[in-house]
Scaffold this motif. Structure first.
Motif, PDB file in Angstrom:
ATOM      1  N   TRP A  20     -53.722 -69.894 -31.416  1.00 38.06           N
ATOM      2  CA  TRP A  20     -54.904 -69.111 -31.060  1.00 38.06           C
ATOM      3  C   TRP A  20     -55.926 -69.282 -32.169  1.00 38.06           C
ATOM      4  O   TRP A  20     -55.589 -69.223 -33.340  1.00 38.06           O
ATOM      5  CB  TRP A  20     -54.549 -67.635 -30.898  1.00 38.06           C
ATOM      6  N   ARG A  21     -57.182 -69.504 -31.789  1.00 36.45           N
ATOM      7  CA  ARG A  21     -58.274 -69.724 -32.750  1.00 36.45           C
ATOM      8  C   ARG A  21     -59.419 -68.792 -32.415  1.00 36.45           C
ATOM      9  O   ARG A  21     -59.617 -68.438 -31.258  1.00 36.45           O
ATOM     10  CB  ARG A  21     -58.798 -71.154 -32.623  1.00 36.45           C
ATOM     11  N   TRP A  22     -60.209 -68.445 -33.433  1.00 41.97           N
ATOM     12  CA  TRP A  22     -61.350 -67.588 -33.151  1.00 41.97           C
ATOM     13  C   TRP A  22     -62.640 -68.397 -33.025  1.00 41.97           C
ATOM     14  O   TRP A  22     -62.756 -69.489 -33.569  1.00 41.97           O
ATOM     15  CB  TRP A  22     -61.508 -66.480 -34.184  1.00 41.97           C
ATOM     16  N   ILE A  23     -63.574 -67.814 -32.296  1.00 38.93           N
ATOM     17  CA  ILE A  23     -64.944 -68.328 -32.192  1.00 38.93           C
ATOM     18  C   ILE A  23     -65.877 -67.129 -32.345  1.00 38.93           C
ATOM     19  O   ILE A  23     -65.728 -66.126 -31.645  1.00 38.93           O
ATOM     20  CB  ILE A  23     -65.218 -69.023 -30.847  1.00 38.93           C
ATOM     21  N   ALA A  24     -66.815 -67.219 -33.265  1.00 37.07           N
ATOM     22  CA  ALA A  24     -67.827 -66.184 -33.477  1.00 37.07           C
ATOM     23  C   ALA A  24     -69.110 -66.637 -32.787  1.00 37.07           C
ATOM     24  O   ALA A  24     -69.619 -67.722 -33.077  1.00 37.07           O
ATOM     25  CB  ALA A  24     -68.065 -65.982 -34.968  1.00 37.07           C
ATOM     26  N   VAL A  25     -69.620 -65.813 -31.878  1.00 39.02           N
ATOM     27  CA  VAL A  25     -70.839 -66.132 -31.139  1.00 39.02           C
ATOM     28  C   VAL A  25     -71.937 -65.185 -31.627  1.00 39.02           C
ATOM     29  O   VAL A  25     -71.752 -63.968 -31.660  1.00 39.02           O
ATOM     30  CB  VAL A  25     -70.642 -65.983 -29.620  1.00 39.02           C
ATOM     31  N   TYR A  26     -73.073 -65.777 -31.981  1.00 33.92           N
ATOM     32  CA  TYR A  26     -74.185 -65.011 -32.524  1.00 33.92           C
ATOM     33  C   TYR A  26     -75.252 -64.761 -31.464  1.00 33.92           C
ATOM     34  O   TYR A  26     -75.305 -65.450 -30.437  1.00 33.92           O
ATOM     35  CB  TYR A  26     -74.788 -65.743 -33.721  1.00 33.92           C
ATOM     36  N   GLY A  27     -76.133 -63.800 -31.748  1.00 37.47           N
ATOM     37  CA  GLY A  27     -77.188 -63.414 -30.813  1.00 37.47           C
ATOM     38  C   GLY A  27     -78.142 -64.535 -30.457  1.00 37.47           C
ATOM     39  O   GLY A  27     -78.726 -64.537 -29.379  1.00 37.47           O
ATOM     40  N   THR A  30     -75.875 -69.445 -31.161  1.00 35.57           N
ATOM     41  CA  THR A  30     -75.124 -70.377 -31.996  1.00 35.57           C
ATOM     42  C   THR A  30     -73.735 -69.781 -32.190  1.00 35.57           C
ATOM     43  O   THR A  30     -73.487 -68.619 -31.848  1.00 35.57           O
ATOM     44  CB  THR A  30     -75.797 -70.611 -33.363  1.00 35.57           C
ATOM     45  N   PHE A  31     -72.833 -70.574 -32.731  1.00 34.71           N
ATOM     46  CA  PHE A  31     -71.477 -70.084 -32.916  1.00 34.71           C
ATOM     47  C   PHE A  31     -70.822 -70.762 -34.105  1.00 34.71           C
ATOM     48  O   PHE A  31     -71.282 -71.796 -34.582  1.00 34.71           O
ATOM     49  CB  PHE A  31     -70.636 -70.281 -31.650  1.00 34.71           C
ATOM     50  N   LEU A  32     -69.741 -70.160 -34.566  1.00 35.08           N
ATOM     51  CA  LEU A  32     -68.913 -70.705 -35.623  1.00 35.08           C
ATOM     52  C   LEU A  32     -67.488 -70.690 -35.109  1.00 35.08           C
ATOM     53  O   LEU A  32     -66.999 -69.654 -34.663  1.00 35.08           O
ATOM     54  CB  LEU A  32     -69.031 -69.853 -36.899  1.00 35.08           C
ATOM     55  N   LYS A  33     -66.830 -71.849 -35.168  1.00 33.01           N
ATOM     56  CA  LYS A  33     -65.439 -71.958 -34.722  1.00 33.01           C
ATOM     57  C   LYS A  33     -64.515 -72.019 -35.930  1.00 33.01           C
ATOM     58  O   LYS A  33     -64.826 -72.707 -36.907  1.00 33.01           O
ATOM     59  CB  LYS A  33     -65.226 -73.234 -33.905  1.00 33.01           C
ATOM     60  N   GLN A  34     -63.395 -71.335 -35.839  1.00 35.11           N
ATOM     61  CA  GLN A  34     -62.401 -71.394 -36.912  1.00 35.11           C
ATOM     62  C   GLN A  34     -61.997 -72.839 -37.165  1.00 35.11           C
ATOM     63  O   GLN A  34     -61.943 -73.280 -38.307  1.00 35.11           O
ATOM     64  CB  GLN A  34     -61.182 -70.564 -36.530  1.00 35.11           C
ATOM     65  N   LEU A  35     -61.704 -73.569 -36.118  1.00 34.23           N
ATOM     66  CA  LEU A  35     -61.376 -74.997 -36.212  1.00 34.23           C
ATOM     67  C   LEU A  35     -62.440 -75.729 -35.401  1.00 34.23           C
ATOM     68  O   LEU A  35     -62.370 -75.802 -34.183  1.00 34.23           O
ATOM     69  CB  LEU A  35     -59.972 -75.272 -35.663  1.00 34.23           C
ATOM     70  N   ASP A  36     -63.436 -76.276 -36.096  1.00 35.81           N
ATOM     71  CA  ASP A  36     -64.583 -76.804 -35.364  1.00 35.81           C
ATOM     72  C   ASP A  36     -64.385 -78.227 -34.861  1.00 35.81           C
ATOM     73  O   ASP A  36     -63.371 -78.874 -35.133  1.00 35.81           O
ATOM     74  CB  ASP A  36     -65.870 -76.633 -36.165  1.00 35.81           C
ATOM     75  N   ASP A  37     -65.362 -78.694 -34.116  1.00 31.49           N
ATOM     76  CA  ASP A  37     -65.286 -80.010 -33.474  1.00 31.49           C
ATOM     77  C   ASP A  37     -65.348 -81.165 -34.469  1.00 31.49           C
ATOM     78  O   ASP A  37     -65.037 -82.289 -34.120  1.00 31.49           O
ATOM     79  CB  ASP A  37     -66.414 -80.145 -32.444  1.00 31.49           C
ATOM     80  N   ASP A  38     -65.764 -80.887 -35.714  1.00 31.66           N
ATOM     81  CA  ASP A  38     -65.808 -81.913 -36.757  1.00 31.66           C
ATOM     82  C   ASP A  38     -64.557 -81.879 -37.636  1.00 31.66           C
ATOM     83  O   ASP A  38     -64.549 -82.433 -38.731  1.00 31.66           O
ATOM     84  CB  ASP A  38     -67.049 -81.724 -37.636  1.00 31.66           C
ATOM     85  N   CYS A  39     -63.513 -81.182 -37.139  1.00 33.26           N
ATOM     86  CA  CYS A  39     -62.220 -81.077 -37.845  1.00 33.26           C
ATOM     87  C   CYS A  39     -62.328 -80.320 -39.165  1.00 33.26           C
ATOM     88  O   CYS A  39     -61.570 -80.573 -40.099  1.00 33.26           O
ATOM     89  CB  CYS A  39     -61.583 -82.444 -38.047  1.00 33.26           C
ATOM     90  N   ILE A  40     -63.256 -79.374 -39.234  1.00 37.72           N
ATOM     91  CA  ILE A  40     -63.398 -78.522 -40.416  1.00 37.72           C
ATOM     92  C   ILE A  40     -62.833 -77.142 -40.085  1.00 37.72           C
ATOM     93  O   ILE A  40     -63.122 -76.578 -39.030  1.00 37.72           O
ATOM     94  CB  ILE A  40     -64.877 -78.384 -40.846  1.00 37.72           C
TER      95      ILE A  40
END
Length: 131
Positions: A20-27, A30-40
């Motif tokens: 399970w991974r988190w995703i933060a969605v902003y107003g 835009t968003f920030l993923k715990q494990l992003d698409d660039d492998c960061i």
């Protein structure tokens, strides 16, 4: 495999994938993923809670969304690991994914269990697994 940049050592480290991974969605959408698409790998502390509107936990095609109100809520996220060791058997470990919010001095915590059911509590230590 994802990578995490450790500021203290100024080196990249490998990070294991999470079920399970988190995703933060902003107003501003835009968003920030715990494990992003660039492998960061991103740490929970990188989330800007003042701009957060939705906090999601995602696993495959499953998604749990928490609507977030920055002016009244403080975001919570952590893990609990339960395990057992029986003679002659391999170790069994279960990771519980805990998330939620604090509001008015009360915690509201959603605990994702190993079978993906959810327990809702004010104290994750109250959740017991039958191992």
């Amino acid at each position: 495999m994802h990578k995490f940049f450790r500021q203290e050592t100024r080196e990249w480290e490998n990070v294991a994938d999470e079920r399970w991974r988190w995703i933060a969605v902003y107003g501003n959408r835009t968003f920030l993923k715990q494990l992003d698409d660039d492998c960061i790998f991103h740490q929970f502390k990188e989330i800007d809670q003042s701009k957060l509107t939705i906090f999601s936990m995602v696993s495959g095609n499953k998604q749990i969304n928490l609507e977030f109100k920055p002016d009244t809520m403080k975001l919570i996220h952590f893990y609990l690991i339960y395990g057992r060791k029986l003679a002659g058997e391999p170790d069994v470990q279960h990771k519980l994914y805990c998330f939620g919010y604090a509001m008015n001095g009360t915690n509201h915590i959603f605990v994702i269990l190993p079978d993906d059911n959810i327990a809702i509590t004010d104290d994750a230590d109250k959740v017991k697994l039958l191992l």
